[in-house]
Design an enzyme around this catalytic site. Sequence first.
Site, PDB file in Angstrom:
ATOM      1  CD  GLN A   1      -2.700   0.978   2.643  1.00 52.89           C
ATOM      2  OE1 GLN A   1      -3.701   0.262   2.606  1.00 52.89           O
ATOM      3  NE2 GLN A   1      -2.355   1.619   3.733  1.00 52.89           N
TER       4      GLN A   1
ATOM      5  CD  GLU B   1      -2.066   7.444   3.033  1.00 54.57           C
ATOM      6  OE1 GLU B   1      -0.839   7.204   3.046  1.00 54.57           O
ATOM      7  OE2 GLU B   1      -2.859   6.979   3.865  1.00 54.57           O
TER       8      GLU B   1
ATOM      9  CD  GLU C   1       1.967   1.087   8.871  1.00 47.87           C
ATOM     10  OE1 GLU C   1       2.817   1.968   8.578  1.00 47.87           O
ATOM     11  OE2 GLU C   1       0.753   1.321   8.863  1.00 47.87           O
TER      12      GLU C   1
ATOM     13  CG  ASP D   1      -1.978   0.670  10.978  1.00 47.37           C
ATOM     14  OD1 ASP D   1      -2.746   1.052  11.880  1.00 47.37           O
ATOM     15  OD2 ASP D   1      -2.157   0.999   9.780  1.00 47.37           O
TER      16      ASP D   1
ATOM     17  CE  LYS E   1      -3.372   4.384  10.540  1.00 42.43           C
ATOM     18  NZ  LYS E   1      -3.767   3.130   9.828  1.00 42.43           N
TER      19      LYS E   1
ATOM     20  CB  SER F   1      -6.248   6.658   3.203  1.00 45.90           C
ATOM     21  OG  SER F   1      -7.318   5.897   3.702  1.00 45.90           O
TER      22      SER F   1
ATOM     23  CE  LYS G   1       1.184   5.356   7.376  1.00 45.82           C
ATOM     24  NZ  LYS G   1       1.053   3.918   7.288  1.00 45.82           N
TER      25      LYS G   1
HETATM   26  C1  2PG Z   1      -2.556   2.910   7.042  1.00 49.71           C
HETATM   27  C2  2PG Z   1      -3.441   4.108   6.782  1.00 49.71           C
HETATM   28  C3  2PG Z   1      -2.737   5.430   6.630  1.00 49.71           C
HETATM   29  P1  2PG Z   1      -5.930   3.919   6.160  1.00 49.71           P
HETATM   30  O1  2PG Z   1      -2.891   1.785   6.663  1.00 49.71           O
HETATM   31  O2  2PG Z   1      -1.545   3.041   7.731  1.00 49.71           O
HETATM   32  O3  2PG Z   1      -1.742   5.434   5.686  1.00 49.71           O
HETATM   33  O4  2PG Z   1      -4.361   3.871   5.767  1.00 49.71           O
HETATM   34  O5  2PG Z   1      -6.180   5.244   6.761  1.00 49.71           O
HETATM   35  O6  2PG Z   1      -6.646   3.706   4.847  1.00 49.71           O
HETATM   36  O7  2PG Z   1      -6.139   2.810   7.122  1.00 49.71           O
HETATM   37 MG    MG Z   2      -1.008   0.952   7.966  1.00 46.98          MG
END
Ligand code: 2PG
Ligand code: MG
Length: 400
Positions: free
Chosen positions: A156, A201, A278, A304, A329, A359, A380
């Site tokens: 990703q 992103e 990650e 994550d 997050k 994202s 990030k």
């Molecule tokens: C991730 C995030 C941010 P999303 O996987 O780390 O880059 O993506 O917000 O789509 O979960």
């Molecule tokens: Mg991630």
Amino acid sequence: MKIQDISVNIVFDSRACATIEAVVFDTEGNKFTGIVPAGKSTGVNEAHILDPHDARRVITETVSPAFNDKEVRSIAEIDSILLGLDGTGRKEQIGGNVMLGVSIAMVRALAFAQKKEPWEVIRAEFFSNETELRSPYIFSNLINGGAHAANNLSIQEYMVIADTKEEGVLRSIERLIAFYKELGEDIKRMYSLPRITIGDESGYAVDFDDNFAPIALLEKKIVTSEMQRAYRIALDAAASGFYKDGAYSFDGNMIDEGALKKIYDTYFDRSELLYSIEDPFEETKEDAFRSLQVSHADRVIVGDDLTTTNTATIERSAKNGAITGVIIKPNQIGTVTESCEAIRRAHELGVRTIVSHRSGETEDPILVQIAAAANAYGVKIGAPLRERVFKFNELLRIYS
Ligand code: 2PG
Ligand code: MG
């Protein structure tokens, strides 16, 4: 500080999806806001998100009355009221998005009342052991794949990790912008493209020869532009996104966990600058995370979707040796307090913390304030373009 009431605006994120902006009024008529971002590659254990229209009802009927005319003194006190109103682990009653929007707006209200910046208030309450202000590494996602792009990459995110300490944040960002623009020209030339598409992103989102090609390209570009001292490479595989029924869809094949591990082994062998990966495996496969981390003790495996900013899960994964880095997050868990507790525990366990955007982002830059408060290892925040620039600008406000 005394709260008058709380309302909500329905607003839109960078993918034009509806989200909420919580609006807190104090009794003197001052107004403070907090906007909630949204993920696409979400972990199954993330906090429950209420539809913005339901969120509006919950704020009006349940949250605002609980704070009406209430004197509040700390972030922890505010968040414990929110957690009490919900009462569920996954925030199913009042919604993780409602909690986070209100929690962020309240941090701003407290900061205003104390004539301080949000990071100072957060630090005083949760990170009082931090005495200096250290700028974080910037994890900047320059090539997009997976769920964030309509191209052929399973992985990703292909990021550079920019060291901001040596030259300062402004110079680092200027250089990163130049690097990012040149990289776009290189990709156009390499694949004879008349124009270039970007992903969710703001990283480049074209088809590549295979999943290693962007790593090779970044490594070469870093070396030819003599940035090896300032840049390393980080990946977010977000592997749950290309996992189905026990197999991973990778470079045109369906492969098992062992085969994917071998591919990552070769990536680490072939790229000296590749520092971290990650979510290398599906989010419940902690043993596979551990086996990769054990094989590459000098590199960092980052949780994550595996950890979803949950203090207990981070602790378990770190103690198991599955991760030495973790993504934070706030909207995965629901409140500023819980996010800070997760960071604090990670630091106690020697785990590097990377405070991250989603994202689907907005103009709200609170994540940078949280990172500054905690002296987090990294932030990030995507590629330096379009709405992603708001987080870069917040770094500049704090550090230059
Ligand atoms: C991730 C995030 C941010 P999303 O996987 O780390 O880059 O993506 O917000 O789509 O979960
Ligand atoms: Mg991630």
